[in-house]
Design a protein around this motif. Structure first.
Motif, mmCIF file in Angstrom:
data_model
loop_
_atom_site.group_PDB
_atom_site.id
_atom_site.type_symbol
_atom_site.label_atom_id
_atom_site.label_comp_id
_atom_site.label_asym_id
_atom_site.label_seq_id
_atom_site.Cartn_x
_atom_site.Cartn_y
_atom_site.Cartn_z
ATOM 1 N N LEU A 263 0.931 -1.248 0.108
ATOM 2 C CA LEU A 263 0.014 -0.027 -0.037
ATOM 3 C C LEU A 263 0.969 1.251 -0.054
ATOM 4 C CD1 LEU A 263 -2.701 -1.254 2.476
ATOM 5 C CD2 LEU A 263 -3.128 -0.689 0.112
ATOM 6 N N THR A 264 1.967 1.264 0.656
ATOM 7 C CA THR A 264 2.924 2.431 0.887
ATOM 8 C C THR A 264 3.596 2.543 -0.606
ATOM 9 O OG1 THR A 264 3.575 2.021 3.190
ATOM 10 C CG2 THR A 264 4.945 3.193 1.790
ATOM 11 N N GLU A 265 4.012 1.354 -1.304
ATOM 12 C CA GLU A 265 4.501 1.725 -2.486
ATOM 13 C C GLU A 265 3.675 2.121 -3.712
ATOM 14 O OE1 GLU A 265 6.073 -2.088 -3.262
ATOM 15 O OE2 GLU A 265 7.788 -2.248 -1.782
ATOM 16 N N ALA A 266 2.508 1.625 -3.445
ATOM 17 C CA ALA A 266 1.344 2.199 -4.478
ATOM 18 C C ALA A 266 0.992 3.600 -4.155
ATOM 19 C CB ALA A 266 0.049 1.357 -4.156
ATOM 20 N N SER A 267 0.960 4.246 -3.156
ATOM 21 C CA SER A 267 0.678 5.440 -2.693
ATOM 22 C C SER A 267 1.838 6.438 -3.323
ATOM 23 C CB SER A 267 0.679 5.679 -1.202
ATOM 24 O OG SER A 267 0.521 6.992 -0.799
ATOM 25 N N GLN A 268 3.095 5.767 -3.013
ATOM 26 C CA GLN A 268 4.317 6.606 -3.345
ATOM 27 C C GLN A 268 4.278 6.705 -4.741
ATOM 28 O OE1 GLN A 268 7.422 4.673 -1.106
ATOM 29 N NE2 GLN A 268 7.340 6.253 0.304
ATOM 30 N N ALA A 269 3.741 5.722 -5.621
ATOM 31 C CA ALA A 269 3.683 5.770 -7.243
ATOM 32 C C ALA A 269 2.863 6.667 -7.505
ATOM 33 C CB ALA A 269 3.438 4.410 -7.817
ATOM 34 N N ALA A 270 1.794 6.691 -6.857
ATOM 35 C CA ALA A 270 0.633 7.541 -7.286
ATOM 36 C C ALA A 270 1.030 8.991 -7.046
ATOM 37 C CB ALA A 270 -0.594 7.470 -6.455
ATOM 38 N N MET A 271 1.602 9.205 -5.947
ATOM 39 C CA MET A 271 2.139 10.762 -5.550
ATOM 40 C C MET A 271 3.256 11.295 -6.638
ATOM 41 S SD MET A 271 0.269 11.621 -3.360
ATOM 42 C CE MET A 271 0.843 13.260 -3.502
ATOM 43 N N ALA A 272 3.715 10.294 -7.323
ATOM 44 C CA ALA A 272 4.950 10.442 -8.296
ATOM 45 C C ALA A 272 4.093 11.141 -9.603
ATOM 46 C CB ALA A 272 5.730 9.417 -8.677
ATOM 47 N N ASP A 273 2.853 11.079 -9.624
ATOM 48 C CA ASP A 273 2.155 11.636 -10.947
ATOM 49 C C ASP A 273 2.256 13.237 -11.022
ATOM 50 O OD1 ASP A 273 -0.029 10.791 -13.197
ATOM 51 O OD2 ASP A 273 -0.356 12.548 -12.026
ATOM 52 N N ALA A 274 2.756 13.613 -12.208
ATOM 53 C CA ALA A 274 3.181 15.076 -12.104
ATOM 54 C C ALA A 274 1.698 15.898 -12.038
ATOM 55 C CB ALA A 274 3.778 15.418 -13.211
ATOM 56 N N ASP A 275 0.681 15.413 -12.780
ATOM 57 C CA ASP A 275 -0.494 16.102 -12.938
ATOM 58 C C ASP A 275 -1.251 16.019 -11.810
ATOM 59 O OD1 ASP A 275 -2.739 17.272 -14.319
ATOM 60 O OD2 ASP A 275 -3.716 15.499 -13.770
ATOM 61 N N LEU A 276 -1.235 14.917 -10.694
ATOM 62 C CA LEU A 276 -1.685 15.012 -9.554
ATOM 63 C C LEU A 276 -1.013 16.061 -8.402
ATOM 64 C CD1 LEU A 276 -3.322 13.775 -7.323
ATOM 65 C CD2 LEU A 276 -1.569 12.043 -6.948
ATOM 66 N N ARG A 277 0.103 16.042 -8.556
ATOM 67 C CA ARG A 277 0.997 17.057 -7.851
ATOM 68 C C ARG A 277 0.687 18.646 -8.195
ATOM 69 N NH1 ARG A 277 5.244 14.688 -5.303
ATOM 70 N NH2 ARG A 277 6.508 16.645 -5.040
ATOM 71 N N THR A 278 0.410 18.722 -9.186
ATOM 72 C CA THR A 278 -0.128 20.101 -9.770
ATOM 73 C C THR A 278 -1.336 20.408 -9.464
ATOM 74 O OG1 THR A 278 1.434 20.057 -11.865
ATOM 75 C CG2 THR A 278 -0.240 21.677 -11.764
ATOM 76 N N ARG A 279 -2.265 19.316 -9.469
ATOM 77 C CA ARG A 279 -3.805 19.608 -9.034
ATOM 78 C C ARG A 279 -3.863 19.754 -7.291
ATOM 79 N NH1 ARG A 279 -7.393 15.557 -12.196
ATOM 80 N NH2 ARG A 279 -9.033 17.166 -11.547
ATOM 81 N N LEU A 280 -2.957 19.061 -6.780
ATOM 82 C CA LEU A 280 -2.831 19.199 -5.255
ATOM 83 C C LEU A 280 -2.498 20.631 -4.925
ATOM 84 C CD1 LEU A 280 -1.541 15.550 -4.070
ATOM 85 C CD2 LEU A 280 -3.729 16.468 -3.872
ATOM 86 N N LEU A 281 -1.455 20.978 -5.622
ATOM 87 C CA LEU A 281 -0.978 22.555 -5.271
ATOM 88 C C LEU A 281 -1.989 23.369 -5.584
ATOM 89 C CD1 LEU A 281 2.657 22.459 -6.758
ATOM 90 C CD2 LEU A 281 2.107 22.733 -4.351
ATOM 91 N N GLY A 282 -2.917 23.224 -6.460
ATOM 92 C CA GLY A 282 -4.045 23.967 -6.642
ATOM 93 C C GLY A 282 -4.995 24.005 -5.747
ATOM 94 N N LEU A 283 -5.075 22.754 -4.997
ATOM 95 C CA LEU A 283 -5.944 22.924 -3.751
ATOM 96 C C LEU A 283 -5.286 23.583 -2.454
ATOM 97 C CD1 LEU A 283 -7.253 19.325 -4.085
ATOM 98 C CD2 LEU A 283 -8.438 21.481 -4.505
#
Length: 319
Positions: A263-283
């Protein structure tokens, strides 16, 4: 179908059951209503987590009572990785620090899995306050001891604790004025009846742009893209003014280590997504990709900070 085939059916069915069970969706319990900041984070994060796990992650909003019922639901769930909690500082750091009566132990009854983000606060002052930096505000407030106030969204809330931290570190003697939500505080800042508020960038940005308030410092330990050009508390002249609302994923206690690692590895892989990171910053959330140890550490540091402050200042959630 011959007799041998008929006899084989029960065995085949038994073999199929685990595979079918593994296809059950993972529930991500969100302890706040749909439409809020934490819910918005969950809806960006959950699909990518599901992709990495090879399953569907279903968001289940369980608001109310400061997130306690939602957290208790996860505590009582099987430790099979199918029920997870998207927690924030309010559940694992602020609530235990302020003496909330919790039906679980935040250290023993959860498995910390992944840190996914954090949101600092901004030191905001009314436009009527004749200063433009934190050092100037400290000097101005000290000269008016007992006459300067800070607003919050209620007793023992994060804005209250942050304001109390600022007041304590700088020895200002400010007066705390609680409101029902920060919206009312901004109205008072506009009139000059409230002098200072510590609030997250996501809600502060509109008021800064409108010229209602001035931002003097950010409470992150380092500069953050959430507050470009705004100095940290230490850089602005007040070491120790560090506070972040974190977002992280917990499971029930006693999860098998291999499952927790997956579960930790899956989360870290998800958090590596550039679009997700950009959209989180927008929040208004600074994305992080920490493991369970990083999450447990963030929760513990905040909990210890607030516990010490609450005891020293005798802050009670029931006031």
């Amino acid at each position: 179908m011959n007799r041998r085939s008929l006899l084989a059916l029960p065995a085949l069915a038994a073999m199929a059951r685990p595979a079918i069970a593994q296809q059950r969706p993972t529930r991500l319990i969100v302890p706040f209503p749909a439409g809020g900041a934490t819910d918005a984070v969950s809806r960006l994060y959950a699909p990518l987590l599901g992709q990495r796990l090879g399953t569907t992650v279903v968001i289940e909003n369980r608001p109310g009572a400061g997130g306690v019922p939602a957290a208790e639901l996860v505590v009582r769930a099987p430790a099979d990785g199918l029920t997870l909690l998207l927690a924030t500082s309010s559940i694992h750091s602020t609530a235990p620090a302020t003496g909330a009566n919790l039906p679980y132990d935040v250290e023993k009854d959860f498995t910390p899995l992944a840190l996914i983000g954090a949101a600092p606060s901004l030191v905001l002052v009314s436009r009527t306050v004749p200063v433009n930096d934190l050092r100037g505000f400290i000097a101005w407030a000290k000269a008016r001891r007992g006459q300067v106030n800070y607003g919050s969204s209620g007793v023992a809330t994060t804005p209250h604790l942050n304001g109390a931290l600022l007041d304590s570190l700088a020895d200002l003697g400010m007066v705390h004025v609680p409101y029902r939500g920060t919206g009312a505080v901004y109205a008072e800042l506009l009139r000059g009846d409230v002098h200072v508020l510590l609030d997250v960038p996501a809600t502060a940005a509109t008021h800064i742009q409108a010229g209602t308030v001035k931002a003097l410092a950010v409470t992150s330990a380092q500069e953050t893209p959430l507050a470009p050009g705004i100095p940290t508390g230490e850089a602005a002249g007040l070491p120790g003014l560090v506070s972040e609302t974190w977002f992280g994923i917990f499971g029930p206690a006693n999860m098998p280590p291999a499952l927790a690692a997956r579960l930790t590895e899956a989360s870290q892989a998800a958090m590596a997504d550039a679009d997700l990171r950009t959209r989180l910053l927008g929040l208004g959330v600074d994305p992080r990709a920490g493991d369970g140890a990083a999450l447990a550490g963030a929760a513990r540091v905040e909990r210890e900070r607030w516990t010490e402050l609450v005891r020293r200042l005798n802050i009670r959630a029931t006031d």
